[in-house]
Write a protein that holds these residues in place. Structure first.
Motif, PDB file in Angstrom:
ATOM      1  N   GLU A 149       0.851  -1.195   0.000  1.00  0.00           N
ATOM      2  CA  GLU A 149       0.000   0.000   0.000  1.00  0.00           C
ATOM      3  C   GLU A 149       0.884   1.242   0.000  1.00  0.00           C
ATOM      4  OE1 GLU A 149      -4.052  -1.055   2.310  1.00  0.00           O
ATOM      5  OE2 GLU A 149      -2.262  -0.863   3.557  1.00  0.00           O
ATOM      6  N   HIS A 150       0.516   2.213  -0.801  1.00  0.00           N
ATOM      7  CA  HIS A 150       1.273   3.452  -0.876  1.00  0.00           C
ATOM      8  C   HIS A 150       0.328   4.625  -0.619  1.00  0.00           C
ATOM      9  CE1 HIS A 150       5.029   1.789  -2.703  1.00  0.00           C
ATOM     10  NE2 HIS A 150       4.176   0.853  -3.094  1.00  0.00           N
ATOM     11  N   LEU A 151       0.915   5.720  -0.155  1.00  0.00           N
ATOM     12  CA  LEU A 151       0.153   6.953  -0.056  1.00  0.00           C
ATOM     13  C   LEU A 151      -0.144   7.477  -1.454  1.00  0.00           C
ATOM     14  CD1 LEU A 151       2.225   8.741   2.729  1.00  0.00           C
ATOM     15  CD2 LEU A 151      -0.158   8.075   2.954  1.00  0.00           C
ATOM     16  N   THR A 152      -1.389   7.841  -1.706  1.00  0.00           N
ATOM     17  CA  THR A 152      -1.703   8.511  -2.962  1.00  0.00           C
ATOM     18  C   THR A 152      -1.136   9.924  -2.912  1.00  0.00           C
ATOM     19  OG1 THR A 152      -3.791   9.456  -2.202  1.00  0.00           O
ATOM     20  CG2 THR A 152      -3.853   7.199  -3.094  1.00  0.00           C
ATOM     21  N   GLU A 153      -1.110  10.590  -4.062  1.00  0.00           N
ATOM     22  CA  GLU A 153      -0.590  11.960  -4.073  1.00  0.00           C
ATOM     23  C   GLU A 153      -1.445  12.879  -3.210  1.00  0.00           C
ATOM     24  OE1 GLU A 153       0.115  15.264  -7.484  1.00  0.00           O
ATOM     25  OE2 GLU A 153       1.265  13.408  -7.646  1.00  0.00           O
ATOM     26  N   ASN A 154      -2.785  12.709  -3.273  1.00  0.00           N
ATOM     27  CA  ASN A 154      -3.659  13.517  -2.426  1.00  0.00           C
ATOM     28  C   ASN A 154      -3.411  13.239  -0.953  1.00  0.00           C
ATOM     29  OD1 ASN A 154      -5.012  15.204  -4.129  1.00  0.00           O
ATOM     30  ND2 ASN A 154      -6.805  13.891  -4.385  1.00  0.00           N
ATOM     31  N   GLU A 155      -3.222  11.947  -0.606  1.00  0.00           N
ATOM     32  CA  GLU A 155      -2.962  11.607   0.790  1.00  0.00           C
ATOM     33  C   GLU A 155      -1.634  12.185   1.253  1.00  0.00           C
ATOM     34  OE1 GLU A 155      -5.327   7.337   1.279  1.00  0.00           O
ATOM     35  OE2 GLU A 155      -3.238   7.368   0.574  1.00  0.00           O
ATOM     36  N   ALA A 156      -0.614  12.121   0.398  1.00  0.00           N
ATOM     37  CA  ALA A 156       0.691  12.664   0.765  1.00  0.00           C
ATOM     38  C   ALA A 156       0.612  14.187   0.946  1.00  0.00           C
ATOM     39  CB  ALA A 156       1.732  12.317  -0.300  1.00  0.00           C
ATOM     40  N   ALA A 157      -0.110  14.873   0.049  1.00  0.00           N
ATOM     41  CA  ALA A 157      -0.256  16.327   0.171  1.00  0.00           C
ATOM     42  C   ALA A 157      -1.041  16.680   1.423  1.00  0.00           C
ATOM     43  CB  ALA A 157      -0.946  16.888  -1.066  1.00  0.00           C
ATOM     44  N   ALA A 158      -2.119  15.938   1.700  1.00  0.00           N
ATOM     45  CA  ALA A 158      -2.919  16.198   2.896  1.00  0.00           C
ATOM     46  C   ALA A 158      -2.097  15.947   4.155  1.00  0.00           C
ATOM     47  CB  ALA A 158      -4.169  15.320   2.890  1.00  0.00           C
ATOM     48  N   MET A 159      -1.261  14.899   4.124  1.00  0.00           N
ATOM     49  CA  MET A 159      -0.450  14.592   5.287  1.00  0.00           C
ATOM     50  C   MET A 159       0.607  15.666   5.511  1.00  0.00           C
ATOM     51  SD  MET A 159      -0.884  12.251   7.430  1.00  0.00           S
ATOM     52  CE  MET A 159      -1.885  11.293   6.305  1.00  0.00           C
ATOM     53  N   ALA A 160       1.252  16.118   4.443  1.00  0.00           N
ATOM     54  CA  ALA A 160       2.227  17.196   4.575  1.00  0.00           C
ATOM     55  C   ALA A 160       1.554  18.460   5.096  1.00  0.00           C
ATOM     56  CB  ALA A 160       2.896  17.465   3.226  1.00  0.00           C
ATOM     57  N   PHE A 161       0.332  18.733   4.612  1.00  0.00           N
ATOM     58  CA  PHE A 161      -0.401  19.909   5.051  1.00  0.00           C
ATOM     59  C   PHE A 161      -0.698  19.850   6.546  1.00  0.00           C
ATOM     60  CE2 PHE A 161      -4.721  21.462   6.081  1.00  0.00           C
ATOM     61  CZ  PHE A 161      -4.503  22.821   5.948  1.00  0.00           C
ATOM     62  N   ILE A 162      -1.190  18.713   7.026  1.00  0.00           N
ATOM     63  CA  ILE A 162      -1.577  18.652   8.432  1.00  0.00           C
ATOM     64  C   ILE A 162      -0.357  18.648   9.338  1.00  0.00           C
ATOM     65  CG2 ILE A 162      -1.730  16.138   8.762  1.00  0.00           C
ATOM     66  CD1 ILE A 162      -4.128  18.915  10.072  1.00  0.00           C
TER      67      ILE A 162
END
Length: 438
Positions: free
Chosen positions: A235-248
């Motif tokens: 399982e990998h982080l999607t680009e949206n998930e990675a961006a959301a994670m960096a944001f939070i």
């Protein structure tokens, strides 16, 4: 002893709850919270946005609520209309497609994402980051030490965690001032009109998407590269998930630390005996992180007047009873950490600042599966900032009366707008000329 003023609601009858969410309340919410703990520990109220929510103020109830799986973090479980749902959460995140982060999801997605992010956000990485935090701290103090005065929020507490988290995420130095501007908009207006906040969040989202794309092509030894590489059982982080994670991580990682440093310094300035104890401890153990009182003291500052007033939103997924009150499915619940951490049923003399307090299982960074992932970094920054301020500015003092200071409005965070201080002008660090630019 603390010089917290006497409770203005002491004559209030149990039938009349104190007024909440006024500017006076923002300056000192603790008397009102004491009343709620005693008379209405789980209290339904209308928030300034018009949304109605339950406030949980006793320590036992708060700890239960923070770990209760029936209280979802997903805003989709809010029973109100989509318009009302838009008034909860972090301003601007919905329009910028940044909602798929750890503060807005439940297991199993939360379990998967937290496990992946934890691989990139390790204690080793935080420990290795300590010299950079010290470098940033000294460089910021160098920027105002010769003036003999400063606003410790604008000049110190605000930029330190911004530059630190940008370095950790892998934001290039030449782009970090843009992040400072966007974060400044969010922190100034998070409790007010949201148009500017939404625009700043959108800009941040666009930048993060571009940065993630660049780091996929050319990864480095930074947190965003680690998020991209993180995987578990295929399982990998999607680009949206990675961006959301960096944001939070950026959002939660800077404002909490701004308030930790600001509130902590303010509490020490208003409690000179405790400050003197800490200074003596630092003189005996000048190496950062080796003072036992600094470690327990930071935890006490988190409890006494912490950076997060209320835990982020939760929504009942089914009817439940909390503190004797019946919570309906879909109702929002806000756990008031500031109230729980001054509960006399849990803490002896809770309104007294005691830097040596040992039995201090405060809720300042939450509890349960949503316990703050960035707590080790915040503790590192808080300890480094406070120890360095006291060491380099030994005569630090308030430049305004406490009654003239203003606190930022808003539900979740608690922090000062400004913290004007004075001190005898000093000399820049001997290393300052050779330090890298911020």
């Amino acid at each position: 002893m603390t010089d917290t003023p006497a409770c203005p609601h002491s004559a209030t009858t149990p039938e009349s709850a104190p007024e909440l969410f006024t500017w006076e309340f923002a300056s000192d919410p603790y008397p009102a919270y004491a009343w709620l703990r005693e008379h209405r520990p789980v209290h339904r109220t209308a928030l300034p946005s018009g949304v109605e929510a339950w406030l949980v103020t006793r320590y036992g109830d708060a700890r239960q609520a923070l770990a209760d799986a029936r209280l979802s973090k997903n805003p989709a479980n809010h029973a109100e209309s989509p318009h009302a749902r838009g008034k909860t959460g972090i301003p601007g995140e919905r329009k910028a497609e940044l909602m798929t982060h750890l503060l807005n999801i439940d297991p199993p997605d939360h379990t998967r994402l937290r496990r992946l992010v934890s691989k990139a956000f390790t204690p080793r990485r935080v420990a290795e980051f300590a010299p950079r935090v010290q470098e940033l701290t000294d460089r910021l103090i160098d920027g105002f030490i010769e003036e003999g005065k400063a606003d410790l929020i604008h000049d110190f507490a605000f930029p330190l965690p911004i530059y630190a988290i940008c370095d950790l995420l892998g934001v290039p130095r030449e782009d970090q001032d843009d992040f400072r501007d966007w974060a400044g908009m969010m922190i100034r207006h998070g409790g007010g009109p949201r148009g500017g906040v939404a625009r700043s969040v959108k800009k941040m989202r666009g930048y993060l998407a571009e940065l993630i794309h660049r780091k996929r092509e050319n990864p480095g030894d930074d947190l965003i590269s680690g998020l991209i590489r993180a995987s578990d059982h295929g399982e990998h982080l999607t680009e949206n998930e990675a961006a959301a994670m960096a944001f939070i991580l950026l959002f939660a990682g800077f404002e909490t630390t701004v308030n930790l440093i600001g509130n902590g310094t303010y509490a020490l300035l208003r409690n000179p005996e405790q400050r003197a104890r800490l200074e003596a401890s630092l003189e005996a153990s000048p190496v950062p992180g080796e003072s036992a009182l600094l470690a327990t003291g930071l935890e006490e500052l988190l409890r006494f007047d912490g950076p997060v007033e209320m835990a982020t939103w939760r929504y009942a997924t089914e009817p439940l009873t909390l503190g004797g009150e019946e919570i309906a499915a879909g109702d929002p619940v806000l756990v008031v950490l500031a109230a729980a951490d001054r509960d006399p049923e849990r803490f002896t003399d809770p309104d007294t600042l005691d830097l040596a307090r040992r039995d201090n299982q405060h809720l300042g960074y939450g509890h349960g599966i949503h316990y703050c992932l960035g707590a080790p970094l915040a503790r590192l920054e808080g300890q480094t900032a406070l120890a360095t301020l006291l060491r380099r500015l030994p005569d630090l003092r308030l430049a305004e009366e406490p009654t003239d200071l203003r606190w930022r409005g808003g539900l979740i965070m608690r922090g000062l707008r400004t913290l004007p201080v004075e001190f005898e002008p000093g000399n820049r660090s001997e290393k300052s000329d050779t330090l890298s630019t911020l």
